[in-house]
Write a protein that holds these residues in place. Structure first.
Motif, short mmCIF file in Angstrom:
data_model
loop_
_atom_site.label_atom_id
_atom_site.label_comp_id
_atom_site.label_asym_id
_atom_site.label_seq_id
_atom_site.Cartn_x
_atom_site.Cartn_y
_atom_site.Cartn_z
N SER A 34 6.92 -9.20 -14.75
CA SER A 34 7.08 -7.91 -13.69
C SER A 34 8.24 -7.98 -12.75
O SER A 34 8.83 -6.88 -12.37
N SER A 37 11.01 -6.25 -14.77
CA SER A 37 10.85 -4.80 -14.70
C SER A 37 10.53 -4.01 -13.35
O SER A 37 10.60 -2.66 -13.43
N ASN A 38 10.29 -4.64 -12.31
CA ASN A 38 9.86 -3.99 -11.30
C ASN A 38 11.18 -4.30 -10.01
O ASN A 38 10.98 -5.45 -9.51
N LYS A 41 9.83 -5.35 -6.55
CA LYS A 41 9.07 -6.50 -6.37
C LYS A 41 10.32 -7.67 -6.64
O LYS A 41 10.01 -8.81 -5.41
#
Length: 79
Positions: A34, A37-38, A41
């Motif tokens: 994550s 991909s983010n 974040k």
């Protein structure tokens, strides 16, 4: 809960950035897909860690920040 292994949050972060690498480092920081991909974040994580390190006086601070930058760039972040 008291951390029995590290004197402070900063020394724990410096250990993770200077002494670990690869999967061990990702597991230590609980970084998963994550973060790759983010971008938001990843950026929030990076800025939180960098702020803590910039304000400490540890001898390995500069090396830790350099390794933090490399890790963040690997996530696709721009410094």
């Amino acid at each position: 809960m008291v951390d029995l292994y590290f004197k402070s949050e900063e020394t724990k972060l410096i250990f993770g950035l200077c002494e670990l690498n690869g999967k061990a480092q990702l597991d230590f920081f609980r970084i998963d897909y994550s973060y790759y991909s983010n971008k938001n974040k990843a950026k929030n994580w990076y800025e939180k860690i960098k702020t803590k390190l910039e304000n400490c006086e540890h001898g390995f601070k500069d090396m830790a920040i350099e390794n933090l930058n490399k890790l963040y760039k690997g996530m696709g972040g721009k410094i």
